[in-house]
Motif scaffolding. Sequence first.
Motif, PDB file in Angstrom:
ATOM      1  N   PRO A   1       1.947  27.138  16.105  1.00  9.57           N
ATOM      2  CA  PRO A   1       0.745  26.778  15.335  1.00  9.57           C
ATOM      3  C   PRO A   1      -0.292  25.982  16.128  1.00  9.57           C
ATOM      4  O   PRO A   1       0.023  25.286  17.094  1.00  9.57           O
ATOM      5  CB  PRO A   1       1.294  25.911  14.197  1.00  9.57           C
ATOM      6  CG  PRO A   1       2.751  26.154  14.159  1.00  9.57           C
ATOM      7  CD  PRO A   1       3.158  26.520  15.548  1.00  9.57           C
ATOM      8  N   GLU A   2      -1.487  26.108  15.667  1.00 12.85           N
ATOM      9  CA  GLU A   2      -2.663  25.432  16.209  1.00 12.85           C
ATOM     10  C   GLU A   2      -2.420  23.924  16.405  1.00 12.85           C
ATOM     11  O   GLU A   2      -2.839  23.348  17.392  1.00 12.85           O
ATOM     12  CB  GLU A   2      -3.814  25.668  15.222  1.00 12.85           C
ATOM     13  CG  GLU A   2      -5.172  25.191  15.653  1.00 12.85           C
ATOM     14  CD  GLU A   2      -5.888  26.108  16.624  1.00 12.85           C
ATOM     15  OE1 GLU A   2      -5.493  27.278  16.752  1.00 12.85           O
ATOM     16  OE2 GLU A   2      -6.844  25.628  17.264  1.00 12.85           O
ATOM     17  N   PHE A   3      -1.694  23.303  15.449  1.00 18.54           N
ATOM     18  CA  PHE A   3      -1.537  21.846  15.537  1.00 18.54           C
ATOM     19  C   PHE A   3      -0.593  21.424  16.655  1.00 18.54           C
ATOM     20  O   PHE A   3      -0.477  20.263  16.987  1.00 18.54           O
ATOM     21  CB  PHE A   3      -1.099  21.250  14.183  1.00 18.54           C
ATOM     22  CG  PHE A   3       0.157  21.843  13.594  1.00 18.54           C
ATOM     23  CD1 PHE A   3       1.409  21.428  14.034  1.00 18.54           C
ATOM     24  CD2 PHE A   3       0.078  22.788  12.582  1.00 18.54           C
ATOM     25  CE1 PHE A   3       2.567  21.962  13.474  1.00 18.54           C
ATOM     26  CE2 PHE A   3       1.231  23.332  12.026  1.00 18.54           C
ATOM     27  CZ  PHE A   3       2.477  22.922  12.474  1.00 18.54           C
ATOM     28  N   ARG A   4       0.096  22.402  17.230  1.00 16.97           N
ATOM     29  CA  ARG A   4       0.977  22.103  18.361  1.00 16.97           C
ATOM     30  C   ARG A   4       0.416  22.689  19.652  1.00 16.97           C
ATOM     31  O   ARG A   4       0.621  22.125  20.731  1.00 16.97           O
ATOM     32  CB  ARG A   4       2.364  22.697  18.076  1.00 16.97           C
ATOM     33  CG  ARG A   4       3.493  21.923  18.675  1.00 16.97           C
ATOM     34  CD  ARG A   4       4.739  21.995  17.830  1.00 16.97           C
ATOM     35  NE  ARG A   4       5.411  23.289  17.818  1.00 16.97           N
ATOM     36  CZ  ARG A   4       6.180  23.759  18.791  1.00 16.97           C
ATOM     37  NH1 ARG A   4       6.354  23.059  19.890  1.00 16.97           N
ATOM     38  NH2 ARG A   4       6.789  24.915  18.682  1.00 16.97           N
ATOM     39  N   LEU A   5      -0.263  23.811  19.529  1.00 18.89           N
ATOM     40  CA  LEU A   5      -0.853  24.460  20.705  1.00 18.89           C
ATOM     41  C   LEU A   5      -2.165  25.128  20.287  1.00 18.89           C
ATOM     42  O   LEU A   5      -2.155  26.234  19.764  1.00 18.89           O
ATOM     43  CB  LEU A   5       0.124  25.500  21.270  1.00 18.89           C
ATOM     44  CG  LEU A   5      -0.380  26.301  22.478  1.00 18.89           C
ATOM     45  CD1 LEU A   5      -0.606  25.398  23.676  1.00 18.89           C
ATOM     46  CD2 LEU A   5       0.602  27.407  22.831  1.00 18.89           C
ATOM     47  N   PRO A   6      -3.297  24.455  20.516  1.00 16.24           N
ATOM     48  CA  PRO A   6      -4.572  25.057  20.107  1.00 16.24           C
ATOM     49  C   PRO A   6      -4.787  26.411  20.783  1.00 16.24           C
ATOM     50  O   PRO A   6      -4.525  26.575  21.972  1.00 16.24           O
ATOM     51  CB  PRO A   6      -5.605  24.034  20.593  1.00 16.24           C
ATOM     52  CG  PRO A   6      -4.856  22.755  20.681  1.00 16.24           C
ATOM     53  CD  PRO A   6      -3.462  23.118  21.088  1.00 16.24           C
ATOM     54  N   LYS A   7      -5.235  27.375  19.990  1.00 20.23           N
ATOM     55  CA  LYS A   7      -5.394  28.746  20.503  1.00 20.23           C
ATOM     56  C   LYS A   7      -6.482  28.830  21.571  1.00 20.23           C
ATOM     57  O   LYS A   7      -6.480  29.723  22.415  1.00 20.23           O
ATOM     58  CB  LYS A   7      -5.722  29.719  19.363  1.00 20.23           C
ATOM     59  CG  LYS A   7      -4.634  29.824  18.304  1.00 20.23           C
ATOM     60  CD  LYS A   7      -3.267  30.121  18.875  1.00 20.23           C
ATOM     61  CE  LYS A   7      -2.223  29.223  18.234  1.00 20.23           C
ATOM     62  NZ  LYS A   7      -1.032  28.985  19.029  1.00 20.23           N
ATOM     63  N   GLU A   8      -7.411  27.881  21.538  1.00 22.34           N
ATOM     64  CA  GLU A   8      -8.458  27.841  22.549  1.00 22.34           C
ATOM     65  C   GLU A   8      -7.836  27.637  23.943  1.00 22.34           C
ATOM     66  O   GLU A   8      -8.310  28.189  24.931  1.00 22.34           O
ATOM     67  CB  GLU A   8      -9.438  26.698  22.208  1.00 22.34           C
ATOM     68  CG  GLU A   8     -10.574  26.479  23.187  1.00 22.34           C
ATOM     69  CD  GLU A   8     -11.440  27.722  23.422  1.00 22.34           C
ATOM     70  OE1 GLU A   8     -11.400  28.650  22.592  1.00 22.34           O
ATOM     71  OE2 GLU A   8     -12.146  27.735  24.457  1.00 22.34           O
ATOM     72  N   ILE A   9      -6.757  26.880  23.978  1.00 22.09           N
ATOM     73  CA  ILE A   9      -6.084  26.643  25.256  1.00 22.09           C
ATOM     74  C   ILE A   9      -5.426  27.929  25.755  1.00 22.09           C
ATOM     75  O   ILE A   9      -5.530  28.267  26.933  1.00 22.09           O
ATOM     76  CB  ILE A   9      -5.060  25.493  25.106  1.00 22.09           C
ATOM     77  CG1 ILE A   9      -5.844  24.186  24.988  1.00 22.09           C
ATOM     78  CG2 ILE A   9      -4.068  25.455  26.256  1.00 22.09           C
ATOM     79  CD1 ILE A   9      -5.017  22.991  24.697  1.00 22.09           C
ATOM     80  N   VAL A  10      -4.799  28.650  24.847  1.00 26.86           N
ATOM     81  CA  VAL A  10      -4.173  29.920  25.239  1.00 26.86           C
ATOM     82  C   VAL A  10      -5.256  30.862  25.767  1.00 26.86           C
ATOM     83  O   VAL A  10      -5.097  31.505  26.802  1.00 26.86           O
ATOM     84  CB  VAL A  10      -3.433  30.572  24.049  1.00 26.86           C
ATOM     85  CG1 VAL A  10      -2.779  31.872  24.467  1.00 26.86           C
ATOM     86  CG2 VAL A  10      -2.399  29.609  23.464  1.00 26.86           C
ATOM     87  N   ARG A  11      -6.386  30.897  25.049  1.00 25.60           N
ATOM     88  CA  ARG A  11      -7.483  31.784  25.454  1.00 25.60           C
ATOM     89  C   ARG A  11      -7.958  31.447  26.867  1.00 25.60           C
ATOM     90  O   ARG A  11      -8.162  32.330  27.699  1.00 25.60           O
ATOM     91  CB  ARG A  11      -8.650  31.654  24.466  1.00 25.60           C
ATOM     92  CG  ARG A  11      -9.710  32.748  24.604  1.00 25.60           C
ATOM     93  CD  ARG A  11     -10.956  32.444  23.791  1.00 25.60           C
ATOM     94  NE  ARG A  11     -11.665  31.258  24.231  1.00 25.60           N
ATOM     95  CZ  ARG A  11     -12.459  31.191  25.303  1.00 25.60           C
ATOM     96  NH1 ARG A  11     -12.650  32.253  26.043  1.00 25.60           N
ATOM     97  NH2 ARG A  11     -13.044  30.057  25.644  1.00 25.60           N
ATOM     98  N   GLN A  12      -8.105  30.162  27.131  1.00 24.90           N
ATOM     99  CA  GLN A  12      -8.595  29.766  28.453  1.00 24.90           C
ATOM    100  C   GLN A  12      -7.588  30.067  29.557  1.00 24.90           C
ATOM    101  O   GLN A  12      -7.974  30.408  30.674  1.00 24.90           O
ATOM    102  CB  GLN A  12      -8.958  28.280  28.446  1.00 24.90           C
ATOM    103  CG  GLN A  12     -10.198  28.029  27.602  1.00 24.90           C
ATOM    104  CD  GLN A  12     -10.721  26.614  27.756  1.00 24.90           C
ATOM    105  OE1 GLN A  12     -10.417  25.917  28.720  1.00 24.90           O
ATOM    106  NE2 GLN A  12     -11.521  26.178  26.796  1.00 24.90           N
ATOM    107  N   GLU A  13      -6.310  29.914  29.238  1.00 24.91           N
ATOM    108  CA  GLU A  13      -5.294  30.227  30.250  1.00 24.91           C
ATOM    109  C   GLU A  13      -5.313  31.723  30.563  1.00 24.91           C
ATOM    110  O   GLU A  13      -5.175  32.130  31.709  1.00 24.91           O
ATOM    111  CB  GLU A  13      -3.890  29.804  29.780  1.00 24.91           C
ATOM    112  CG  GLU A  13      -3.720  28.303  29.540  1.00 24.91           C
ATOM    113  CD  GLU A  13      -3.514  27.481  30.809  1.00 24.91           C
ATOM    114  OE1 GLU A  13      -3.911  27.931  31.903  1.00 24.91           O
ATOM    115  OE2 GLU A  13      -2.959  26.373  30.685  1.00 24.91           O
TER     116      GLU A  13
END
Lengths: 469, 281
Positions: free
Chosen positions: A192-204
């Motif tokens: 979930p977003e509250f543990r791993l923001p999706k924006e971070i996944v996108r940037q990686e």
Amino acid sequence: MQELNGEKTVKAKKERTPMPEQPAEERRKNFNEVALGYTKEDALAEASRCLSCKEPKCVEGCPVNVDIPGFIKLVCEEDFAGAIEKIKGTNALPAICGRVCPQETQCEALCVLGKKGQPVAIGRLERFCADYERQQGVKVPEVPEPTGKKVAVVGSGPAGLTAAADLAKLGHKVTVFESLHKAGGVLSYGIPEFRLPKEIVRQEVEYIEKLGVEFKPNYIIGRIKTLDELCDEFDAVFMGTGAGLPNFMGIPGENFNGVYSANEFLTRVNLMKAYDPEYDTRVRLGRHVVVVGGGNVAMDSARSALRLGAEEVSIVYRRGEEEMPARREEIEHAKEEGITFRLLTNPVRILGDDKFNVTAVECIKMKLGEPDKSGRRSPVPVEGSEFTIPAEVVVIAIGTSPNPMIFKGSEGLDQNKKGTVVADEETGATSKCGVFAGGDVVTGAATVISAMGAGKKAAKAIDEYLKEQ
Amino acid sequence: MAYKVLNKEEIAPSVHRMVIDAPDVAKAAKAGQFIILRIDEKGERIPLTIADFDKEKGTVTVIFQEMGKTTKQLAKFSAGEFLEDVVGPLGTPSDVRKLGTVILVGGGVGVAPAYPQAKAYSKAGNKVISIIGARNKDLLILEDEMKDASSELYIATDDGSKGHHGFVTDIMKQILDSGEEVARVVIIGPPIMMKVGAGVAAPYDVEILVSLNSIMVDGTGMCGGCRVTVDGKTRFTCVDGPEFDARKVDFVQLMNRLAMYRGEETKAVEKYDEECRCGLH
């Protein structure tokens, strides 16, 4: 802080720097990140605790062998750019690992400081470095001359992303095939977003794209092309398809409306953003939600249900808290937010109304007997102890198995009884020439970092294999 | 990544045919399979059966009826516009081989998935008897196409405005009673029609298949949302199906699961219609 564990006698320096967090009362109502990240001062204070051991044990505990003392030393010198470069030498996804790795059982478990007090908060420092870099703008390393070799990576989860990044850095042309519309695998649909923001996944993912890796979303290997066809087109193939098939309990009422697999529940919430009214995908809401299971996925499901507005969320787990496979930190976070833990309890039947909607879960009390194959004491039902918990939504989070679709049209790929691929632990080599595998498709459901470790080892082995061609 | 709509036309009131440029999907598609599409970033993933495909042109055709918010939105598309995602082919292809005589029963938009099957069964050397139906003659689709693809074509309408006045299953029963040796019956349509049809055909010594349309998210077995009970066991429509032995399907459960989001769906449609009227869309 939850990490103190009653260590009141240790000297101040032995206590790790606390992580700033959203207060439980607030965060249970939103999907924003729970842990807010170290400030520069926090990071410097924490980094100064590292003893820079000559033979650092922590590195051995890291599945991808990050030079931990090396990067922490650079943090002490306030060379944050140098620190992240050092981490990225071995770990392509530090912003993710800094958030979701079970450091307490890996690098931090072996930290010398941990023997007498608290280990260095390696994960938090890693996250600080990665976040610092993202704020500054990520530098893309120079990619070497193309080798002319083509590698297909199937699946864009942690194993696939790591293998793709490493292979691209070695000059190979990498194409990643993903069945969903978004890359990241479990990082996108599961956590979930509250543990791993999706924006971070996108940037990686964007970073890996800048290394020259091509991503093909909406592309299903096993349907559009078989593994055999990929083998013909590419010089090597890495299978990082994970363990995506949800397990169910096989109890009566499991197909009633309102019973979800954790995969479906979390996919609707994370990938399809069911919590945001602007998005079209819905998830059933209930006043009472029961989550079955004791791993991180169960915690994620329960905490998501709470944030969606459930009044009471219970985790039903057949063993005790000691035996729970979830990270300590996640269990503590869930408790702080008000999740009810019903331990030594197992569902036996799901009850519903005449419209097939769930109304309650019938459970039985358990006690712990002799140790089983996993080494944990096995749960035994206590006869006559049945009771019911009201529920409008039930989430089954009891694990997953590999998806058999990939095996359609692939000759000579050995699988074992559990449906996982048989692969060499060190190289990821399978019984099929030129095909390597790693992550959950080999091990069954495990952690992000172990999948990354497998992706890394396989990338090295694939590189060697390609050189021999 | 975007998928171009090459053609879109209303072939019956609120029923639309859309041709999409999706070469990878077209190349691999077989009769009985489906796609999942997403209109835009905020859209849901919806499964639609492949009604036709052209491997050379790289196109797939879907036929859909305006029901929920997404299909209403989809109906507003015109040629030249783009869909965010098209994934497929999904589902296990139909087991098409030479069997002898095959009856294909298609009701409503269920005629759309019956069409590639009619073509495939004919190509495999079968005598294909197709029975298509709708509430009235205006809602009847693919009549000419089905005629071309079948050895015999029968039509039924609920109101008698064309063909047999009654249900497709009445004609199916007549054929089964006539002594014609039939190897397989394939019934595709609304769940209630498939349930009734399966019941009518059940006493005959014939294989009966239905193509199920459960609610799903990913279509690859990952979410498990499309579960259906067949022969007392939980199966996933997306990977184990969509075709199953009609005698063994728990239709009551299927229909109840399909109704799961009806309340939310109604609200979404009301909101969407409201926005359209206000000119916000």
